[in-house]
Write an enzyme that holds these catalytic residues in place. Structure first.
Site, mmCIF file in Angstrom:
data_model
loop_
_atom_site.group_PDB
_atom_site.id
_atom_site.type_symbol
_atom_site.label_atom_id
_atom_site.label_comp_id
_atom_site.label_asym_id
_atom_site.label_seq_id
_atom_site.Cartn_x
_atom_site.Cartn_y
_atom_site.Cartn_z
ATOM 1 C CB CYS A 176 -3.766 -1.669 4.497
ATOM 2 S SG CYS A 176 -3.128 -1.451 6.451
ATOM 3 C CD GLU A 198 -5.428 4.818 5.661
ATOM 4 O OE1 GLU A 198 -6.058 4.589 4.549
ATOM 5 O OE2 GLU A 198 -5.145 3.785 6.373
ATOM 6 C CG ASN A 219 -4.883 3.934 0.279
ATOM 7 O OD1 ASN A 219 -4.068 3.538 -0.646
ATOM 8 N ND2 ASN A 219 -4.735 3.750 1.336
ATOM 9 C CD GLU A 239 -2.269 1.416 2.785
ATOM 10 O OE1 GLU A 239 -1.782 0.820 3.939
ATOM 11 O OE2 GLU A 239 -3.349 1.956 3.240
ATOM 12 C CE LYS A 273 -7.044 1.252 3.815
ATOM 13 N NZ LYS A 273 -5.864 1.884 4.593
ATOM 14 C CG ASN A 309 2.168 1.709 4.616
ATOM 15 O OD1 ASN A 309 3.052 2.125 4.726
ATOM 16 N ND2 ASN A 309 1.727 1.004 3.531
HETATM 17 N N1 CDT Z 1 -3.095 1.538 6.484
HETATM 18 C C1 CDT Z 1 -3.938 0.832 7.249
HETATM 19 O O1 CDT Z 1 -4.840 0.694 6.816
HETATM 20 N N2 CDT Z 1 -3.307 0.691 8.584
HETATM 21 C C2 CDT Z 1 -4.091 0.256 9.484
HETATM 22 C C3 CDT Z 1 -3.481 0.571 10.779
HETATM 23 C C4 CDT Z 1 -4.610 0.356 12.112
HETATM 24 S S1 CDT Z 1 -5.890 1.294 12.110
HETATM 25 C C5 CDT Z 1 -5.289 2.967 12.609
HETATM 26 C C6 CDT Z 1 -4.461 -1.225 9.578
HETATM 27 O O2 CDT Z 1 -5.515 -2.047 9.465
HETATM 28 O O3 CDT Z 1 -3.440 -1.965 9.594
#
Ligand code: CDT
Length: 314
Positions: free
Chosen positions: A172, A146, A110, A47, A127, A197
């Site tokens: 993600c 996000e 995204n 991502e 996304k 990420n």
């Molecule tokens: N990039 C992404 O979606 N990261 C989220 C981080 C946790 S929620 C703030 C994930 O679900 O891995």
């Protein structure tokens, strides 16, 4: 029967803010060449795989935000990646921040794309599950904005017939939601490719931090098994701008078993020869949807607009 798609999952170490697109594309091409040398049909990148994970910062200047977005794909800095893929005869997936104009309106998504061995985009996903928050929360060690910088994706979860199978994309946080896999599972998906990420530290719930890698694999393994599909999950990992991102890049079979997993938190390629027909046993028995799903019963629950609030929630 066997239909082998040899996949490389190209985990990336951190991308710092000072790293240019050109620097990053050079790293991607190096990993792509290594994947091709190992016989890969396809290599998957994470991502937001061209920039640092910028939603960690509160920014008020839209021009500063937009500098992290791609206005065309390929663009001048990413074209060498497409050209190298076509030259090598290898496909790829990559996530990036997409700025586009639709019906006269500027939009931010995204996004992830699937590119075939000729360098053509054959799949695109925006996304849907955007985690984090929209307002500035200065008490956090880092932001997760996000919801401020992206709109919810408007393409659903389309699947693509490519690489001799049915391929799907998600991004993600989507991997934590059963609906993601099920919507693609209902379309017969055979391989889901996703990048992530994921900070090791989750500011609103630090009591969950020690389980970050476990929850990552739990979600992807469950999604694979319950929908009889391969899942390829690719991290951006390591300390990026002071924020530790988990690794755990993995290739998961329709049985739910991890068949390859990254060891570290830097640029690292893992490879597996994935037999798409490995899923047939599951798709025709325990998860034969036509025979065993009971949508007439689920509708009563899933079509309800609201949800029961958790204890203590206002
Ligand atoms: N990039 C992404 O979606 N990261 C989220 C981080 C946790 S929620 C703030 C994930 O679900 O891995």
């Amino acid at each position: 029967m066997s239909r082998i798609v040899t996949v490389g999952a190209a985990q990336l170490g951190p991308i710092q803010r000072a790293h240019s697109r050109t620097d990053v594309v050079r790293r991607l091409i190096d990993l792509m060449r290594r994947a091709r040398a190992m016989g890969c049909d396809l290599v998957a990148f994470p991502e937001l795989g061209l920039t640092t994970f910028f939603p960690r910062w509160w920014m008020e200047d839209q021009a500063e935000v937009d500098a992290f977005f791609e206005r065309e794909m390929p663009g001048p800095e990413t074209r060498p990646l497409f050209e190298e893929a076509a030259r090598l005869g290898i496909g790829f997936t990559i996530g990036y921040a997409e700025l586009t104009v639709e019906d006269g309106r500027t939009r931010h998504f995204n996004t992830s794309i699937l590119v075939d061995k000729a360098g053509r985009i054959v799949g695109k996903y925006r996304k849907i599950h955007l985690p984090g928050h929209a307002g500035h929360e200065p008490w956090r060690a880092f932001q997760h904005l996000e919801k401020r910088y992206f709109e919810v994706g408007n393409l659903g979860w389309p699947v693509s017939r490519a690489f001799g199978g049915i391929m799907g994309l998600c991004i993600c946080n989507d991997r934590r939601w059963p609906e993601t896999y099920r919507v693609m599972g209902m379309q017969g998906v055979e391989m889901v490719l996703l990048g992530y990420n994921t900070p090791e530290h989750h500011p609103p719930a630090p009591e969950q931090d020690h389980l970050a890698e476990f929850h990552n694999h739990l979600s992807m393994q469950a999604g694979a098994y319950q929908n009889s599909t391969w899942v390829v999950g690719v991290a951006k990992a390591g300390v990026e701008e002071g924020c530790m991102l988990i690794g755990g890049t993995a290739i998961i079979a329709p049985s739910g078993e991890i068949v390859a997993k990254a060891l570290g938190r830097d640029d690292e390629l893992i490879v597996a020869a994935c037999d798409l027909d490995h899923a047939v046993s599951y798709k025709t028995t325990i998860f034969n949807f036509a025979a065993h799903r009971r949508p007439e019963a689920y509708g009563l629950i899933t079509e309800r607009a609201g949800v029961v609030p958790p204890p203590g929630d206002e």
